[in-house]
Design a protein around this motif. Sequence first.
Motif, short mmCIF file in Angstrom:
data_model
loop_
_atom_site.label_atom_id
_atom_site.label_comp_id
_atom_site.label_asym_id
_atom_site.label_seq_id
_atom_site.Cartn_x
_atom_site.Cartn_y
_atom_site.Cartn_z
N GLY A 158 1.33 12.23 6.79
CA GLY A 158 0.85 11.76 8.09
C GLY A 158 0.65 10.26 7.99
N ILE A 159 -0.17 9.70 8.90
CA ILE A 159 -0.43 8.27 8.84
C ILE A 159 -1.93 8.02 8.67
CG2 ILE A 159 1.56 7.73 10.29
CD1 ILE A 159 -0.46 7.08 12.57
N SER A 160 -2.22 6.91 8.02
CA SER A 160 -3.58 6.38 7.98
C SER A 160 -3.72 5.55 9.24
CB SER A 160 -3.76 5.53 6.72
OG SER A 160 -5.03 4.95 6.68
N GLU A 161 -4.48 6.03 10.21
CA GLU A 161 -4.32 5.54 11.58
C GLU A 161 -4.80 4.12 11.81
OE1 GLU A 161 -4.90 7.20 16.10
OE2 GLU A 161 -4.71 8.55 14.40
N ARG A 182 5.17 4.90 13.85
CA ARG A 182 4.55 5.06 12.53
C ARG A 182 4.70 6.48 11.99
NH1 ARG A 182 -1.25 3.23 11.90
NH2 ARG A 182 -0.56 3.31 9.72
N ASP A 183 4.65 7.46 12.88
CA ASP A 183 4.81 8.85 12.45
C ASP A 183 6.22 9.10 11.92
OD1 ASP A 183 2.19 10.10 13.19
OD2 ASP A 183 2.76 9.34 15.16
N GLU A 184 7.20 8.52 12.59
CA GLU A 184 8.59 8.69 12.15
C GLU A 184 8.82 8.03 10.80
OE1 GLU A 184 12.73 6.93 13.72
OE2 GLU A 184 11.75 8.26 15.17
N LEU A 185 8.25 6.83 10.62
CA LEU A 185 8.36 6.13 9.34
C LEU A 185 7.71 6.94 8.22
CD1 LEU A 185 7.74 2.27 9.65
CD2 LEU A 185 9.51 3.43 8.32
N TYR A 242 -4.86 10.86 0.62
CA TYR A 242 -4.27 9.52 0.52
C TYR A 242 -2.77 9.46 0.77
CZ TYR A 242 -2.72 10.36 -4.37
OH TYR A 242 -2.12 10.84 -5.51
N MET A 243 -2.09 10.61 0.83
CA MET A 243 -0.65 10.57 1.11
C MET A 243 -0.41 10.41 2.61
SD MET A 243 1.84 10.37 -0.97
CE MET A 243 3.28 11.25 -0.38
N LYS A 244 -1.01 9.34 3.15
CA LYS A 244 -0.85 8.99 4.56
C LYS A 244 -0.31 7.57 4.65
CE LYS A 244 -4.53 12.12 6.05
NZ LYS A 244 -5.87 12.23 6.65
N SER A 245 0.68 7.40 5.48
CA SER A 245 1.42 6.14 5.52
C SER A 245 0.65 5.01 6.20
CB SER A 245 2.74 6.35 6.25
OG SER A 245 3.39 5.11 6.48
N PRO A 246 0.68 3.81 5.59
CA PRO A 246 0.11 2.62 6.23
C PRO A 246 1.17 1.83 7.00
CG PRO A 246 0.66 2.09 3.98
CD PRO A 246 1.09 3.53 4.20
N LEU A 247 2.43 2.24 6.91
CA LEU A 247 3.53 1.45 7.46
C LEU A 247 3.40 1.27 8.97
CD1 LEU A 247 6.48 2.88 5.36
CD2 LEU A 247 5.25 0.73 5.03
N VAL A 254 0.84 -1.20 0.00
CA VAL A 254 0.00 0.00 0.00
C VAL A 254 0.88 1.25 0.00
CG1 VAL A 254 -1.68 1.36 1.31
CG2 VAL A 254 -1.99 -1.10 1.08
N ALA A 255 1.93 1.23 0.83
CA ALA A 255 2.83 2.39 0.88
C ALA A 255 3.49 2.63 -0.48
CB ALA A 255 3.90 2.17 1.95
N ALA A 256 3.96 1.55 -1.11
CA ALA A 256 4.63 1.68 -2.41
C ALA A 256 3.66 2.19 -3.47
CB ALA A 256 5.22 0.34 -2.83
N ILE A 257 2.44 1.67 -3.48
CA ILE A 257 1.45 2.11 -4.48
C ILE A 257 1.09 3.57 -4.26
CG2 ILE A 257 -0.89 1.78 -5.35
CD1 ILE A 257 -0.60 -1.20 -4.62
#
Length: 478
Positions: free
Chosen positions: A220-223, A209-212, A190-195, A114-117
């Motif tokens: 930001g992150i997708s929480e 997750r925020d640091e990643l 959508y530019m929120k990280s799933p990592l 998801v992050a890569a896409i």
Amino acid sequence: MVKYREAALGEANISLTSYTSSMNYDNEIADYVILVTLAHVYHLYMRGYIPKTEANKLIKSLQELYTDESVKSKLLAEKQFEDIFEALENFLEKQVGSSIYYMPLGRSRNDHVVAAIKLKIFSETATLVEILYKELKKLIEIASNSLDTPFIIHTHTMPAQATSYAHYLASIIEELIDVLELMINDTKIYMKSPLGSGAGAGTSAEIDRDELAFLLGFLGISENTLYSTSSRIFLDALMRSLYMISIVLSRVANDYILFTHNSIGIISPPLDHVQTSSIMPQKKNPATLEIARARLKKIVSNSFYLGIVESGLPTGYSLDLQELTPVVWESIRVCKEAINVVFDFINKAKVNEEKVVELIEKGGVLATEIAEALSITKGIPYRLAHQKVASSLRKTDWDLARAVELIDKEENVELTKLVDWKKALTAKKVKGSPNPEFVKKNLLSLNERLDKLFFDFMQIKEKFSISVTNLLNVKVYE
């Protein structure tokens, strides 16, 4: 060799693995998979999960892989793997040996893909924004130089009202700027990280997750971890923008095909965009616009395909989702090509002003303006004025000039001066109409809005670019 299935399920059936493998189109996300993996490895090192020596080997290998296209192409040629992630682990195992075994902690293919896409579609969106910005700036310039160029609005594919070419072009510009704004706003969502989401329920490793997210330039992150890995709504957001662009471009292609038709002829097509017939030497067929019009329909059908696949799935990751991305990549390619072709046609096309004026004068195109002037001048209801103009046109065999002379005589008014497209446009009183003063102001406003949208988006892109540069230069010192 790393094979995800072998410990639990035994050796793979090669033909079945080939059927389910995504290696044939994982080249589209390869760079972003490497970046995401690089950020993950560095973060694990910073959190104390990977020893310095092993982290150093992994980071150097990933950085070299990202920049070496020949090595990357060999990696992608390994079709026996399930996907780019399995292929990458095998590549790294050959490069760094057992150091690779630290890497999978706190990650899953589900959150990493998801992050890569997301990073891939952000990059593609940036390219689309830049292309549209460049083309719209050129179109604004053409429109600004066409304030006094006569043109015709069509309804039901029939000549309807007089306008200027600038006013017609401004309608396209404003619509595409609206789409551009929606597309840019979607990136902020959508530019929120799933990592750190793992397969869907997160991880017991202490992943920040925020640091990643910061390492990769996410906003930001997708929480919620389940939403982060199982939803592809971000693909739908991009496809919505592509869908709207395809609708606009298809309609504009239709317009110019109509405008260049011999029976109308208000646009002279650029010769490098037309083809002739194998048997009819006089033909000038609008070949590029016809192909663009057909190919843009793929975006429409692809949008429906995404919805059909996604709506049939339960919450959580299913391999069906793997089949969505090739359709999105195709849609992006079709959209880029169509933008280039359609705008190139418009940039080179010439308005046949004599033909436009002839259609205005002989086609009764100013009849609405005459009816409005009669209603306002005489203070009579518009419906009665409409009926008067219609009956006068019928009596004079649809000759507007003669019809107006008849109205002037019968109603004791002087409307003949309005049988002039320039005066008719100048008489328009509402903002956004073809009155040259309004069109000029509208174009200035659109230009300012376009510049602001582009500038704001470029700041987001710059943040991402800086993050990539930093990752590719990060070092772990012995």
